[in-house]
Enzyme design. Structure first.
Site, mmCIF file in Angstrom:
data_model
loop_
_atom_site.group_PDB
_atom_site.id
_atom_site.type_symbol
_atom_site.label_atom_id
_atom_site.label_comp_id
_atom_site.label_asym_id
_atom_site.label_seq_id
_atom_site.Cartn_x
_atom_site.Cartn_y
_atom_site.Cartn_z
ATOM 1 N N GLU A 141 19.268 -7.110 -4.047
ATOM 2 C CA GLU A 141 19.272 -8.078 -2.950
ATOM 3 C C GLU A 141 20.417 -9.068 -3.148
ATOM 4 O O GLU A 141 20.255 -10.080 -3.853
ATOM 5 C CB GLU A 141 17.943 -8.837 -2.911
ATOM 6 C CG GLU A 141 16.745 -7.970 -2.672
ATOM 7 C CD GLU A 141 15.630 -8.743 -1.964
ATOM 8 O OE1 GLU A 141 15.173 -8.264 -0.924
ATOM 9 O OE2 GLU A 141 15.256 -9.822 -2.445
ATOM 10 N N GLU A 174 15.083 -16.321 -4.449
ATOM 11 C CA GLU A 174 14.581 -17.685 -4.201
ATOM 12 C C GLU A 174 13.896 -18.240 -5.443
ATOM 13 O O GLU A 174 13.921 -19.443 -5.702
ATOM 14 C CB GLU A 174 13.661 -17.686 -2.972
ATOM 15 C CG GLU A 174 14.485 -17.589 -1.694
ATOM 16 C CD GLU A 174 13.844 -16.803 -0.568
ATOM 17 O OE1 GLU A 174 12.618 -16.665 -0.539
ATOM 18 O OE2 GLU A 174 14.601 -16.312 0.307
ATOM 19 N N ASN A 210 8.270 -8.729 2.446
ATOM 20 C CA ASN A 210 8.072 -9.979 1.702
ATOM 21 C C ASN A 210 7.929 -11.100 2.716
ATOM 22 O O ASN A 210 8.921 -11.507 3.325
ATOM 23 C CB ASN A 210 9.296 -10.212 0.786
ATOM 24 C CG ASN A 210 9.288 -11.599 0.170
ATOM 25 O OD1 ASN A 210 8.248 -12.262 0.098
ATOM 26 N ND2 ASN A 210 10.453 -12.053 -0.286
ATOM 27 N N TRP A 211 6.714 -11.573 2.881
ATOM 28 C CA TRP A 211 6.464 -12.580 3.934
ATOM 29 C C TRP A 211 6.885 -13.996 3.526
ATOM 30 O O TRP A 211 6.792 -14.915 4.313
ATOM 31 C CB TRP A 211 4.987 -12.581 4.301
ATOM 32 C CG TRP A 211 4.558 -11.358 5.062
ATOM 33 C CD1 TRP A 211 5.323 -10.279 5.398
ATOM 34 C CD2 TRP A 211 3.251 -11.091 5.585
ATOM 35 N NE1 TRP A 211 4.582 -9.368 6.097
ATOM 36 C CE2 TRP A 211 3.296 -9.836 6.230
ATOM 37 C CE3 TRP A 211 2.038 -11.787 5.580
ATOM 38 C CZ2 TRP A 211 2.191 -9.268 6.859
ATOM 39 C CZ3 TRP A 211 0.932 -11.223 6.190
ATOM 40 C CH2 TRP A 211 1.011 -9.982 6.827
ATOM 41 N N LYS A 212 7.253 -14.181 2.277
ATOM 42 C CA LYS A 212 7.610 -15.521 1.778
ATOM 43 C C LYS A 212 6.504 -16.507 2.145
ATOM 44 O O LYS A 212 5.333 -16.141 2.158
ATOM 45 C CB LYS A 212 8.972 -15.949 2.335
ATOM 46 C CG LYS A 212 10.035 -14.860 2.206
ATOM 47 C CD LYS A 212 11.405 -15.377 2.461
ATOM 48 C CE LYS A 212 12.364 -14.204 2.539
ATOM 49 N NZ LYS A 212 13.722 -14.560 2.240
ATOM 50 N N GLY A 253 18.331 -13.571 4.293
ATOM 51 C CA GLY A 253 18.000 -14.552 5.322
ATOM 52 C C GLY A 253 19.205 -15.108 6.062
ATOM 53 O O GLY A 253 19.099 -16.117 6.764
ATOM 54 N N SER A 267 18.726 -9.117 5.020
ATOM 55 C CA SER A 267 18.973 -9.032 6.469
ATOM 56 C C SER A 267 18.817 -7.615 7.035
ATOM 57 O O SER A 267 19.534 -7.235 7.957
ATOM 58 C CB SER A 267 20.352 -9.617 6.817
ATOM 59 O OG SER A 267 20.385 -11.000 6.486
ATOM 60 N N HIS A 323 12.850 -12.620 -7.531
ATOM 61 C CA HIS A 323 13.448 -12.783 -6.203
ATOM 62 C C HIS A 323 14.482 -13.900 -6.265
ATOM 63 O O HIS A 323 14.319 -14.873 -7.002
ATOM 64 C CB HIS A 323 12.350 -13.119 -5.178
ATOM 65 C CG HIS A 323 12.861 -13.103 -3.774
ATOM 66 N ND1 HIS A 323 13.517 -14.179 -3.222
ATOM 67 C CD2 HIS A 323 12.835 -12.137 -2.822
ATOM 68 C CE1 HIS A 323 13.878 -13.857 -1.984
ATOM 69 N NE2 HIS A 323 13.470 -12.637 -1.716
HETATM 70 C C1 PEP Z 1 13.910 -11.118 1.018
HETATM 71 O O1 PEP Z 1 13.433 -12.231 1.099
HETATM 72 O O2 PEP Z 1 13.619 -10.390 0.061
HETATM 73 C C2 PEP Z 1 14.831 -10.674 2.066
HETATM 74 C C3 PEP Z 1 15.495 -9.565 1.880
HETATM 75 O O3 PEP Z 1 14.927 -11.470 3.170
HETATM 76 P P1 PEP Z 1 15.659 -11.096 4.572
HETATM 77 O O4 PEP Z 1 15.251 -9.711 4.931
HETATM 78 O O5 PEP Z 1 15.140 -12.112 5.530
HETATM 79 O O6 PEP Z 1 17.121 -11.206 4.335
#
Ligand code: PEP
Length: 259
Positions: A167, A97, A9-11, A173, A213, A95
């Site tokens: 998640e 976010e 997931n590049w956001k 993050g 992470s 997600h």
């Molecule tokens: C995500 O945004 O879905 C995610 C898991 O981010 P990260 O790996 O940076 O924690």
């Protein structure tokens, strides 16, 4: 048959040129990972170009969100049909976010899941608790609420086209990764919910990804934990070496498991 998945997931990272270069640089290495399903979820503007690079490969393409309607006066939004016309087979929905930065409620996410399935997109449905919810012992309750809502519109046939991603918000993050035991406990609970709602054999066939992470340094211990069927990766999916290494770790794990 349950697929093991490594999804990036590049956001809101990488413009069109950066995205192209990234995929070109790692494509050969990714294509060597034959046991797993790799999915890349870039920004909207990079989707079509990446689709051109990935077509005729088994690597999947996903959007990071979509609206629940096909079209209309929704400035700034994107429809599932638009994602499909840019080459997507998958879409990330719910997600953290979207839930916590943009205030998306369970009902809205449920409607998106319904729409994605109706038009033939495979939703990657994200669920997970916030830190205060974990600390107050509500983890399983939150996951149950989010799953119950999102899956209330999903039939036993349709669930086969869904991926669930656990998640925990406190791990996204932050550099704080869930322990394999913490992740496994949540995944087992999701699997149980699926078994109750559908059937055990159906539940066993659904991929449940861990996200939060994930890095090449923790992927090996997480992938060995029960009920973890791959990863949804944010930060580390933006780094060529890291993303390839994590894909290699999961692919190698599967090879060993099958031998
Ligand atoms: C995500 O945004 O879905 C995610 C898991 O981010 P990260 O790996 O940076 O924690």
């Amino acid at each position: 048959m349950k697929q093991y998945i490594v999804a990036g997931n590049w956001k809101m990272h990488k413009d069109v040129q950066e995205a192209n270069l990234f995929v070109l640089n790692i494509l050969k290495d990714l294509l060597n990972q034959k046991k797993i399903q790799i999915i890349i979820c870039p920004s909207y503007t990079a989707l079509f170009n990446i689709h051109e690079l990935l077509k005729n490969t088994p690597i999947g393409l996903g959007g990071q969100n979509m609206h629940s309607q096909s079209k209309g006066a929704f400035t700034g939004e994107i429809s599932g049909e638009m994602l499909m016309s840019a080459g997507c087979q998958y879409v990330i929905l719910g997600h953290s976010e979207r839930r916590h930065v943009f205030g998306e409620a369970d009902d809205f996410i449920r409607d998106k899941v319904k729409q994605a399935l109706a038009i033939g997109l495979k939703p990657i449905i994200c669920v997970g608790e916030k830190l205060d919810e974990r600390q107050s012992g509500q983890t399983l309750e939150v996951i149950r609420r989010q799953c119950d809502s999102a899956l209330s519109v999903v039939t036993e046939h349709e669930i086969q086209h869904c991926v669930i991603a656990y998640e925990p918000v406190w791990a996204i993050g932050t550099g704080v990764v869930a322990t394999p035991e913490q992740a496994s406990e949540a995944h087992a609970m999701i699997r149980k919910l699926l078994a109750t709602k559908y059937s055990k054999s159906t539940a066993d066939s659904i991929s449940i990804l861990y996200g939060g992470s994930v890095k090449s340094s923790n992927a090996a211990s997480l992938i060995q934990a029960p009920d973890i069927d791959g990863f949804l990766i944010g930060g580390a999916s933006l780094l060529e070496d890291e993303f390839v290494k994590i894909a290699e770790i999961v692919d190698e794990y599967l090879k060993q498991k099958e031998s």
